[in-house]
Design an enzyme around this catalytic site. Structure first.
Site, PDB file in Angstrom:
ATOM      1  N   SER A  69       0.691  -1.194   0.065  1.00  0.00           N
ATOM      2  CA  SER A  69      -0.027  -0.103   0.081  1.00  0.00           C
ATOM      3  C   SER A  69       0.874   1.274  -0.030  1.00  0.00           C
ATOM      4  O   SER A  69       1.903   1.339   0.608  1.00  0.00           O
ATOM      5  CB  SER A  69      -0.964  -0.126   1.333  1.00  0.00           C
ATOM      6  OG  SER A  69      -1.763  -1.205   1.542  1.00  0.00           O
TER       7      SER A  69
HETATM    8  N1  SAH Z   1      -0.274  -4.790   4.390  1.00  0.00           N
HETATM    9  C1  SAH Z   1       0.327  -5.117   3.062  1.00  0.00           C
HETATM   10  C2  SAH Z   1      -0.512  -4.973   1.625  1.00  0.00           C
HETATM   11  C3  SAH Z   1      -0.482  -6.231   1.150  1.00  0.00           C
HETATM   12  S1  SAH Z   1      -2.074  -6.047  -0.194  1.00  0.00           S
HETATM   13  C4  SAH Z   1       1.683  -4.326   2.814  1.00  0.00           C
HETATM   14  O1  SAH Z   1       1.995  -3.607   3.715  1.00  0.00           O
HETATM   15  O2  SAH Z   1       2.287  -4.637   2.061  1.00  0.00           O
HETATM   16  C5  SAH Z   1      -2.947  -7.114   0.466  1.00  0.00           C
HETATM   17  C6  SAH Z   1      -2.884  -8.763   0.866  1.00  0.00           C
HETATM   18  O3  SAH Z   1      -3.928  -9.466   1.150  1.00  0.00           O
HETATM   19  C7  SAH Z   1      -2.254  -9.455  -0.134  1.00  0.00           C
HETATM   20  O4  SAH Z   1      -1.100  -9.958  -0.040  1.00  0.00           O
HETATM   21  C8  SAH Z   1      -3.254 -10.576  -0.485  1.00  0.00           C
HETATM   22  O5  SAH Z   1      -2.581 -11.978  -0.770  1.00  0.00           O
HETATM   23  C9  SAH Z   1      -3.885 -10.633   1.123  1.00  0.00           C
HETATM   24  N2  SAH Z   1      -5.085 -11.376   1.115  1.00  0.00           N
HETATM   25  C10 SAH Z   1      -6.207 -11.346   0.357  1.00  0.00           C
HETATM   26  N3  SAH Z   1      -7.130 -12.010   0.799  1.00  0.00           N
HETATM   27  C11 SAH Z   1      -6.598 -12.758   1.861  1.00  0.00           C
HETATM   28  C12 SAH Z   1      -7.301 -13.547   2.901  1.00  0.00           C
HETATM   29  N4  SAH Z   1      -8.419 -14.023   2.695  1.00  0.00           N
HETATM   30  N5  SAH Z   1      -6.622 -13.896   4.157  1.00  0.00           N
HETATM   31  C13 SAH Z   1      -5.263 -13.329   4.194  1.00  0.00           C
HETATM   32  N6  SAH Z   1      -4.496 -12.376   3.424  1.00  0.00           N
HETATM   33  C14 SAH Z   1      -5.285 -12.161   2.346  1.00  0.00           C
END
Ligand code: SAH
Length: 218
Positions: A69
């Protein structure tokens, strides 16, 4: 440390300082959040090929069709979650590269973070360990319904967007706890959910753009 590494360190400290200045002009006021973001080396969570853009206010690819993000949204969500107070136990759904979890580790006592994609989970876990952030617990799990064995949480952050608010997840909030999450599909909004003694208060905030919440482990 050799001179080249010292050079990179100094450059990133300076660019990080500029990122903090920019966050201030964007309206982030919580000094604890700004200090946390000043102490986390964002470039360490990003592929080397993209590291020159690590402190720009953009989301960047982290592989597996996922993104880290943008700094503003990480700061904004952390500021709303904190509400000016020290946090106890926090849950993050969607670890991704682990950057948001690292920021949370500086403002909360304990951070539980879950990621459904195995290689992202493994990489984030290693990065957080290497940075010696020992109060972060990384799990390879589907976080759609939160994390029952860690609940209740004082704060919950979702880094991926669900079409609707999950009742199970809401129930994992402690009384007095806050949850910040994007809700929606094509059109998404950031929501704040507050658990009060008598029920839940939901507030719709600004429009946002997150990757979708997906079911199951991968
Ligand atoms: N907080 C992260 C942002 C990652 S983007 C950072 O600082 O980089 C969002 C993430 O959510 C992705 O890696 C995706 O694989 C994960 N995601 C999506 N659905 C999910 C679920 N049901 N359980 C766990 N993670 C999930």
């Amino acid at each position: 440390m050799n001179s080249m590494h010292a050079g990179i360190g100094m450059t990133s400290a300076r660019t990080r300082g500029r990122m903090i200045d920019r966050l201030r002009t964007q309206g982030i006021q919580d000094e604890t959040v700004l200090a946390a973001m000043n102490s986390v080396p964002r470039h360490a969570f990003i592929d080397e090929a993209l590291s020159s853009r690590a402190y720009d206010d953009v989301s960047l690819p982290i592989g597996h069709a996922q993104t880290i993000s943008q700094p503003y949204i990480v700061a904004r969500m952390t500021e709303i979650l904190r509400n000016g107070k020290q946090l106890g136990r926090v849950l993050e759904v969607g670890t991704g590269c682990g950057y948001q979890a690292a920021v949370l580790s500086h403002v909360a006592k304990e951070v539980y973070t879950v990621e459904r994609i195995q290689p992202l989970f493994a990489k984030a876990k290693k990065q957080l360990f290497d940075l010696k952030l020992r109060n972060v617990l990384v799990r390879h799990a589907d976080g759609t319904s939160g994390l029952t064995d860690g609940a209740p949480f004082d704060g919950i952050i979702m880094a991926c967007a669900a079409p609707a608010l999950s009742a199970t997840l809401k129930e994992q909030l402690a009384v007095g706890g806050r949850m910040v999450l994007p809700i929606g599909t094509q059109e998404q909004f950031l929501y704040l959910i507050e658990r009060e003694a008598t029920g839940f208060r939901e507030t719709r905030l600004e429009p946002v753009k997150f990757v979708p919440l997906l079911m199951g482990k991968a």
